[in-house]
Design an enzyme around this catalytic site. Structure first.
Site, short mmCIF file in Angstrom:
data_model
loop_
_atom_site.label_atom_id
_atom_site.label_comp_id
_atom_site.label_asym_id
_atom_site.label_seq_id
_atom_site.Cartn_x
_atom_site.Cartn_y
_atom_site.Cartn_z
N ASP A 239 -5.69 13.36 24.44
CA ASP A 239 -7.05 13.01 24.05
C ASP A 239 -7.83 12.36 25.19
OD1 ASP A 239 -6.82 14.00 21.48
OD2 ASP A 239 -6.02 12.13 20.68
N THR B 37 -12.17 7.76 14.18
CA THR B 37 -10.73 7.78 13.94
C THR B 37 -9.95 7.18 15.10
OG1 THR B 37 -10.69 10.06 14.78
CG2 THR B 37 -10.80 9.77 12.39
N ASP C 264 -14.51 -10.36 19.59
CA ASP C 264 -13.98 -9.66 20.76
C ASP C 264 -14.92 -8.61 21.31
OD1 ASP C 264 -11.76 -11.19 20.53
OD2 ASP C 264 -10.40 -9.59 19.90
N GLU D 164 -16.78 6.39 21.64
CA GLU D 164 -17.55 5.19 21.38
C GLU D 164 -18.02 4.51 22.65
OE1 GLU D 164 -13.91 4.24 22.69
OE2 GLU D 164 -13.86 4.76 20.56
N ALA E 232 -11.45 2.92 13.98
CA ALA E 232 -10.52 2.84 12.85
C ALA E 232 -9.59 1.64 13.02
CB ALA E 232 -9.72 4.14 12.74
N TYR F 268 -10.67 3.85 18.20
CA TYR F 268 -10.79 2.40 18.30
C TYR F 268 -11.50 1.84 17.06
CZ TYR F 268 -11.27 -1.98 21.02
OH TYR F 268 -11.18 -3.27 21.48
#
Length: 306
Positions: A67, A192, A181, A150, A196, A194
């Protein structure tokens, strides 16, 4: 699909990925196709060289890896409208890739592409820029940054784990101030990943929407929010006197954010294009397999599904 010029990118440092890349290159060259091949990884970015080295159209990018390798390809190639055939060779989770078994007969894959026996899936992307000046008259001070998963605004420091203080506004209206954070601004594809992990919503990639998710907020009232795709999200670092706050795109450092600057995130003007070889591709099957859903402790047969 015409295959006159093709990019082949393989996962840097993975011998298996390189072997398959070389095999694909020989087969395509035998079909009178020009091949641009190179490794892609944390320290290897072949795409600027590929794009600058040719004046003719690139018909396809074959990306062999996991990925992370696919995300890098999308960030650089989606704006050029180049479709991506992503195959899980040397990867781990393989959320964005075609299964390797659908790619093993590579000669058949080329035949399918030549004869248009495939599907194309469009995936929404985001773009971000840094701004400074007056809020109503922003002055861009950076290049465009793109992501498939993202945009993340969070601090980074060598010797400690700093807390971030961020203010977010959507279309000019303040939504919340976050202490924690960091903050994620995600596409449906990235929901689906980071997002998630940060307890954000999972969004079907067939939708167009933006998910904003705080990372470990120090307030139980700070919640993820899903907003329309045409929204403009502005994120302002507050009280960062040590210059720790940074913008990350798909987990890769994009830029530091200096005092007086803020991040503007919006939907990109283009989509990533992915070649689908599977005849029964299903997003729900993917999340069942990759996230191991439908895994109750006691298994019951559903006899109603006849």
């Amino acid at each position: 699909m015409e295959l006159k010029q093709v990019i082949i990118a393989h996962k840097a440092g993975d011998p298996q990925s390189k072997i398959w890349a070389e095999k694909c290159a020989k087969q395509l060259e035998a079909r009178q196709c020009k091949v641009l091949m190179g490794p892609s990884g944390f320290k290897d970015n072949p795409y600027p060289v590929f794009l600058a080295s040719t004046t003719s159209n690139i018909d396809l990018a074959v990306v062999l890896g996991g990925d992370g390798t696919i995300l890098a390809a999308a960030r650089h190639l989606a704006a050029e409208g180049i479709p991506i055939l992503a195959v899980n060779v040397g990867g781990h989770l393989g959320f964005l890739t075609e299964p390797f078994e659908w790619f093993q007969d590579t000669e058949q894959v080329w035949d399918r592409l030549f004869n248009d026996h495939y599907a194309v899936e469009l995936r929404m992307m985001l773009e971000a820029r840094l701004y400074e000046g007056k809020r109503l008259e922003p002055n861009p001070v950076s290049d465009h940054f793109y992501c498939l998963n993202e945009m993340c605004v969070k601090p980074a420091s060598i010797d400690r784990m700093p807390t971030s203080f961020l203010e977010m506004e959507v279309d000019g209206e303040i939504v919340d101030q976050y202490q924690g954070d960091g903050l994620l601004v995600s596409t449906p594809t990235g929901s689906t990943c980071y997002t998630a992990s940060a307890n954000g919503p999972i969004i079907h990639p067939g939708m167009e929407a933006i998910a904003v998710t705080p990372i470990c907020p120090l307030s139980l009232s700070s919640r993820p929010i899903v907003i329309p795709p045409g929204s403009l999200v502005n994120i302002w670092p507050l009280g960062d006197y040590e210059l720790n706050t940074k913008l990350w795109t798909d987990g890769v450092l994009a830029s530091s954010i200096w005092p007086g600057q803020w991040v503007g995130v919006r939907k990109a003007d283009f989509n990533a294009k992915f070649i689908i070889l599977r005849e029964t591709y299903s997003f729900y099957q993917t999340i069942r397999e990759k996230l191991q859903w439908a895994g109750t402790r006691i298994h019951y047969d559903n006899n109603h599904r006849q």
